[in-house]
Structure formats: structure tokens, C-alpha cells
Design a protein around this motif. Structure first.
Motif, PDB file in Angstrom:
ATOM      1  N   GLU A   1       6.516  -8.318   0.579  1.00 57.08           N
ATOM      2  CA  GLU A   1       8.194  -7.975   0.470  1.00 57.08           C
ATOM      3  C   GLU A   1       8.138  -6.646   0.921  1.00 57.08           C
ATOM      4  OE1 GLU A   1       9.588 -11.564  -2.277  1.00 57.08           O
ATOM      5  OE2 GLU A   1       9.947  -9.559  -3.049  1.00 57.08           O
ATOM      6  N   VAL A   2       7.546  -5.827   0.018  1.00 56.80           N
ATOM      7  CA  VAL A   2       7.560  -4.173   0.058  1.00 56.80           C
ATOM      8  C   VAL A   2       7.428  -3.626   1.577  1.00 56.80           C
ATOM      9  CG1 VAL A   2       7.111  -2.109  -0.864  1.00 56.80           C
ATOM     10  CG2 VAL A   2       7.411  -4.031  -2.593  1.00 56.80           C
ATOM     11  N   GLU A   3       6.250  -4.277   2.008  1.00 58.64           N
ATOM     12  CA  GLU A   3       6.074  -3.824   3.473  1.00 58.64           C
ATOM     13  C   GLU A   3       7.267  -3.930   4.422  1.00 58.64           C
ATOM     14  OE1 GLU A   3       2.366  -5.017   4.520  1.00 58.64           O
ATOM     15  OE2 GLU A   3       1.042  -3.709   3.634  1.00 58.64           O
ATOM     16  N   ALA A   4       7.504  -5.364   4.367  1.00 59.64           N
ATOM     17  CA  ALA A   4       8.592  -5.872   5.190  1.00 59.64           C
ATOM     18  C   ALA A   4       9.957  -4.990   5.193  1.00 59.64           C
ATOM     19  CB  ALA A   4       8.797  -7.378   5.017  1.00 59.64           C
ATOM     20  N   GLN A   5      10.393  -4.714   3.811  1.00 56.64           N
ATOM     21  CA  GLN A   5      11.290  -4.148   3.529  1.00 56.64           C
ATOM     22  C   GLN A   5      11.454  -2.506   3.985  1.00 56.64           C
ATOM     23  OE1 GLN A   5      13.262  -4.477  -0.292  1.00 56.64           O
ATOM     24  NE2 GLN A   5      13.648  -6.867  -0.065  1.00 56.64           N
ATOM     25  N   HIS A   6      10.354  -1.963   3.535  1.00 56.41           N
ATOM     26  CA  HIS A   6      10.297  -0.520   3.574  1.00 56.41           C
ATOM     27  C   HIS A   6       9.637  -0.133   4.707  1.00 56.41           C
ATOM     28  CE1 HIS A   6      12.443  -0.122  -0.318  1.00 56.41           C
ATOM     29  NE2 HIS A   6      11.885  -1.278  -0.536  1.00 56.41           N
TER      30      HIS A   6
END
Lengths: 225, 407
Positions: free
Chosen positions: B284-289
Motif C-alpha cells: 500500500e505504501v509503495e503504491a500510494q507514495h
């Protein structure tokens, strides 16, 4: 920082095995003139032939190759040219391949997401005879050794020298897994960098020599989950 | 002298005394227990010491904080005055032993009220753990509760009748008894409204506390989701496509929270394990940021509420690192051990001074530290300017869910 190249202080001579041409080009430009790339190959057979020919200091080895795992290359070269050292490189986190390549004789493992300077550092380290553990590999090793019961009656072949980690080694591995460099680990544990290196080398030795079949089985099981 | 923190059973008074005097802590504890059995003063002395002696690592005692807690003082005084009535009756009946018991009882009860209301969160957790078996008794199933009440009532009734009927002096007893009843009535007329008000205030206060907790929880969740997304949108203002995508994802998440009851960033999906939760954070963090997250886990176990909170805190720490550190890679390391689960979030970014974070930045204080403390876990931040930051989170594993790290 590690001592510069092992062979006479020059740049380490590197051979690069990876089946993605684009990736090879990318890494080549990242390594720049810090190392001397003496050859490339994209599969097991040509790699064995070319490495035997140019005898590099370090082989950067993708653990996945079309003609079989990277460990086939390590096994073939180790018998004829024991002075060639291998650094495994992989995009995947599949522990079975990584552990297999290390057990075949690679001196370390890094993921392909590693930065350019990080990779140069790792190559130098391997060229100097040290072991290179990425956080991922440290995690695998901790997991593999922790998952197995330390000793049991039905395994008389248990060898405490090889089949379990010392508390200090475990501490060092934990810090590697947390993303610490050797220098930071040395500071954290009040050790010299040399001592940290020797702990890591000792873990590598255990990983390669331990007769636990479970190590392989563990990796396979983990893959299945 | 300081009260012990790591080696405490209740308030750490015995441990503190032992450390101060050099006696064995078991000896000190035995003395307290004996003093408690002989007249109850051991308990009172313990409670008073708990109030007055600061805990190790703290400057102020609980008492100095309790001075400003006016409802708490009123409540303590109310309990004290109730016990004073008991004392009065006891002396009227000539039951001196009851009177001698009432004093330490009064002091302890009032003291415990003040401690409970003013102790820091970690000590409250200890008290809650101590009180749990008793509460369990009170909150047991309805039938056993009624049975317990009937038993106590019968016992009291029996003793009362026995006293009234025993001996020829029964009529003589009735006279002081009538007097006591009148005095009590007078006290109730004077103090009754006050007691009622205290009771009502307590109910209000409890409701207010529940509301405040809900608010804090909501603020933490809104911070983790909406505020983070808004900050992200400001940073990517020049990329309309990305902004739309972020806004849409946030809208979906908010809707499913408000109308579907699924909290944003929550990890409580059934069957999710800790390692899977860490992977989810990574993705999630990789995809969002768009910042690489390296995740390493050792061992695995099923999630419960505590570990869900641990993951939520870890997620927040990761998002913080991605947003503020400027580092290209953030590493998460999670290890499941038999007794506890630890997560470390590390970056090699610019680092910061944890003490200099503005008060309205809720990320660390609320979403990480408070969230961990509420569940009995601990958290620490180590940051060096120019070298990066590491957030370490540790959550003890609930005894019931303990299992080998791999099956």
C-alpha cells in the motif's frame, strides 16, 4: 567502508550473469568505472564457459536463469576455479532459490533494488572475501534457524557448531535485517567492524555447511505458504 | 526514593523500598502483607506511599497531580464520609474492631480513587490487570451475580438478627440504635445531595471520557487516512491524474468507513497474519507514495486486536518515514517471538528532533505512541539529523494466542 579490491588494490574484475539485457545495461552504468566488467552472459551454459575463460574476481549472478537456477553456475565453477567468488542478485524474494544459491557457495545475496553505491560496496566486500548479507537474507537465515528445534533425540547428527546460531550472531543478523550497515552494527554492539564481519562470515559458513535437510525443506515450505 | 517500574506487582512501592534499603523485595512484601492482615494499616501505608512517592523515571508524584483533580478529591471525600458513617454506627454499637478497621479502609479507598484517576497510562494498565479477576466476578453471568448478592444479603441479615436477638440486652440495644438512625438520617439530609451529585458527576465524567477516547481514536484514523492523502495531493498538485486517483481511493476508503464500518488502515480482516499484514503495508505504501519499502519478517502468527494496533502504528511510522525523511528506501523488520512481537521501521533520511515536533502533528504522538500504550505495548524513536530515523515498536503477545512462531 571495506578495503578496496582484493587483488592488488585495483578495481575488482566483475562478470555479470543476468537474462535481462536491459537490466545488465542499467547495472553496468550504475557500477560505472568503480569496477571492471570483464564479461556478461545471459544463461547458465554460456556463463560457465565464459567465466572459466576470463576468471573474474566476482560473478554477479541472477538466481533465476532460463536454463536453471544460478546455483548450477556456482557448482560448476567452484570445482575448476575456487578463487572466483559469487554474489547472488535477485528480483524475487523466493527464499528457496536464495538459500540454494548460498548453499551452493555464493558469498552473499542482495536484492535488485539495491542502490548503485550499495552494489559497488557489496562487490568489493565479496572480492575481499567477506560475506554480504542483505536485510532479506538476514531475515531468511534467522527464520530458517529459528524454525527448527535446536536439538532432538531423533536427529543424532545434530552439530551445535554448525546447526545453530550463537546469541551474538543472532543479534548481528537482527540488526542487518533492520537495515543497519556493518559500521552501525559495530557501534551499536560495541564491536569492531572486523568482528562484525567475522560473525557474518561464520553465519555464512553455517548456512553453507549445516547438514540440516530442514534448511532446504523450510525454504520450500515457506515458498508454498 | 523512587517506586520500581519493571519489578512491580502493584504500585512498585515494595520494590522501591527494597531498592532503597537493600532488603530483599520478598521480605518487604511479606512485611506489607502481615501489616495488612493486622488491622489493615499495611494497605493504607502502601496506598499512601503509592500516592506520594514518584515512580522511577518521573519527576512528580501522583499526589501532586491529584491536587488539581477536583472531582477526584470530591469523590475521595465522599467515600471517606460514607466510611465515617460506618465508623459512627460501629462506635454506637460498641463494635470497636469495626471502627479500627474503618480508618485504614477509608484512607486506602480514598487513596486508590485518587491513584486510579491520576496515574499515568502504564500504571492504570497494571491496576486494570490486578482488578480484572474481581471485575470478572462482578460481570459474571447474571445468575451467579444474583446468587452472590443473595448470599451476602443473607449473611448480613443473619448476623444482624443474631445480634438483635442475642441476650437480654436486646431492648437496651434498641435505644442507641434509634439514636444512630436519627443521626444517620441527619447526615443523609446534609450530605445526601452532595453524594448524589458526586455519583451523577461520575456518570457524566465517564461518558465524557468515553467520548474523548472515541474522538482520539477517530482523530488518529482521520490523520492516518484523510490528512495523509491531503498532504500527498498538495505535493503532487502538478500531476492531475495522480491527484484524481488519490482522491478517488480516499473517497472509497472514507465511504467504507463511515457507512460500512470498516476503519481505514485497519488490519482486522479475518485470517490475516502478521507477515501478510506487513506485506500489505509494504504494497500500500509503495503504491500510494512511490517510495520503495523493504520488508523483512521473521516468524509469523495470527493477528489479534493488539497486533492489529501494532501494525497500524507500524504503517503510520512507515508513511511518516516515506513522507518526511526524503529517503529512497524505507525498511520494515518484523520479528515474532514467543513472548512479543517487534517491528522496526528505519530510514536513512534527514532525521529530526522528536522533542521539536509541533503539537498539532499527531502522527507520532497519537498514531504511534498512544496507540501502542493503550494496548500495553511500547514504542521508541531514535533519530539522528542527517543519518535517519528508526521507530521501534514492541507488543507483548496475549497469553491465549501464544503459539510457536511456525507450525
Amino acid at each position: 567502508m571495506p578495503a578496496a579490491g582484493a587483488t592488488g588494490g585495483g578495481r575488482p574484475r566483475v562478470f555479470f550473469v543476468d537474462d535481462h539485457g536491459l537490466f545488465r545495461t542499467g547495472v553496468r552504468s550504475e557500477l560505472g568505472d568503480q569496477v571492471e566488467v570483464v564479461g556478461e552472459a545471459d544463461d547458465v551454459e554460456p556463463a560457465i564457459a565464459l567465466i572459466a575463460e576470463c576468471v573474474p574476481d566476482v560473478v554477479l549472478l541472477d538466481v533465476h536463469l532460463p536454463g536453471g537456477g544460478g546455483q548450477a553456475v556456482v557448482t560448476a565453477i567452484k570445482n575448476t576455479h575456487p578463487q572466483v567468488r559469487f554474489l547472488a542478485l535477485s528480483a524475487s524474494d523466493a527464499p528457496e532459490d536464495v538459500i540454494a544459491t548460498i548453499r551452493a557457495g555464493a558469498r552473499g545475496y542482495v536484492t535488485k533494488t539495491i542502490s548503485g553505491p550499495g552494489l559497488v560496496d557489496a562487490v568489493r566486500r565479496v572480492a575481499a572475501g567477506d560475506a554480504v548479507f542483505s536485510p532479506m537474507l538476514a531475515g531468511f537465515v534467522l527464520d530458517a534457524f529459528a524454525a527448527l528445534p535446536p536439538e532432538s533425540a531423533d536427529r543424532p547428527a545434530f552439530d551445535p557448531e554448525l546447526d545453530q546460531l550463537t546469541p551474538r550472531e543472532r543479534e548481528v543478523l537482527r540488526l542487518i535485517a533492520r537495515g543497519y550497515t556493518y559500521k552501525e552494527i559495530a557501534r551499536e554492539l560495541y564491536l569492531s567492524v572486523k568482528t562484525v564481519e567475522s560473525h557474518v562470515s561464520s553465519v555464512l559458513r553455517k548456512l553453507q555447511l549445516s547438514t540440516r535437510h530442514q534448511l532446504t525443506r523450510w525454504a520450500t515450505e515457506r515458498r508454498l505458504n | 526514593m523512587r517506586r520500581g517500574r519493571d519489578d512491580r506487582l502493584a504500585g512498585g512501592v515494595a520494590a522501591g523500598l527494597a531498592a532503597r534499603t537493600g532488603l530483599d523485595v520478598t521480605v518487604v512484601r511479606t512485611v506489607f502483607v502481615l501489616a495488612a492482615l493486622a488491622g489493615g494499616f499495611g494497605v493504607a501505608a502502601y496506598v499512601v506511599a503509592w500516592l506520594l512517592v514518584p515512580a522511577a523515571g518521573r519527576q512528580r508524584s501522583i499526589a501532586s497531580k491529584a491536587m488539581t483533580d477536583r472531582p477526584g478529591i470530591a469523590l475521595a471525600a465522599g467515600i471517606g464520609s460514607l466510611l465515617a458513617v460506618v465508623l459512627l454506627i460501629a462506635s454506637a454499637l460498641g463494635a470497636g474492631w469495626l471502627g479500627s478497621l474503618a480508618w485504614p479502609l477509608m484512607i486506602s479507598a480514598a487513596g486508590i480513587v485518587l491513584i486510579w484517576r491520576n496515574a499515568p497510562a502504564d500504571e492504570q494498565a497494571t491496576m486494570r490487570r490486578l482488578a480484572e479477576p474481581l471485575l470478572g466476578l462482578a460481570e459474571g453471568n447474571k445468575r451467579s451475580r444474583i446468587a452472590a448478592r443473595m448470599f451476602i444479603a443473607t449473611l448480613l441479615m443473619g448476623v444482624g438478627l443474631l445480634i438483635l436477638l442475642s441476650g437480654p440486652a436486646s431492648r437496651a440495644v434498641l435505644r442507641p440504635l434509634g439514636g444512630v438512625a436519627l443521626v444517620m438520617a441527619a447526615i443523609v439530609v446534609v450530605l445526601g445531595p452532595w453524594w448524589l451529585r458526586i455519583a451523577r458527576d461520575l456518570v457524566f465524567e465517564r461518558q465524557a471520557r468515553v467520548r474523548a477516547e472515541e474522538r482520539a481514536d477517530m482523530a488518529a484514523r482521520v490523520h492516518d487516512s484523510v490528512l495523509q492523502t491531503l498532504a500527498l495531493i498538495q505535493r503532487r498538485a502538478s500531476e492531475p491524474q495522480q491527484v484524481i486517483q488519490l482522491a478517488r481511493a480516499q473517497e472509497r476508503e472514507l465511504r467504507s468507513w463511515l457507512f460500512g464500518g470498516r476503519a481505514p488502515g485497519s488490519m482486522d480482516e479475518r485470517g490475516l497474519t502478521l507477515a501478510a499484514g506487513v506485506r500489505l503495508i509494504q504494497q500500500e505504501v509503495e503504491a500510494q507514495h512511490g517510495v520503495a519499502v523493504e520488508a523483512v519478517t521473521v516468524g509469523d502468527c495470527d493477528l489479534d486486536d493488539d497486533l492489529g494496533a501494532l501494525l497500524a502504528a507500524a504503517r503510520e511510522a512507515t508513511v511518516n518515514a516515506v513522507k518526511w525523511s526524503g529517503a529512497e528506501v524505507v525498511s520494515i523488520f518484523a520479528e515474532v517471538e514467543p513472548a512479543e512481537v517487534s517491528v522496526f521501521v528505519r530510514d536513512r533520511g534527514r532525521g529530526f528532533d522528536p522533542a521539536a515536533v509541533p503539537g498539532d502533528r499527531k502522527g507520532l504522538a497519537e498514531s504511534v505512541h498512544a496507540r501502542m500504550a493503550r494496548r500495553g505495548g511500547s514504542s521508541a524513536v531514535r533519530s539522528v539529523r542527517g543519518e535517519g530515523t528508526e521507530v521501534s515498536l514492541t507488543m507483548p503477545r496475549a497469553a491465549g494466542t501464544r503459539q510457536p512462531s511456525r507450525t
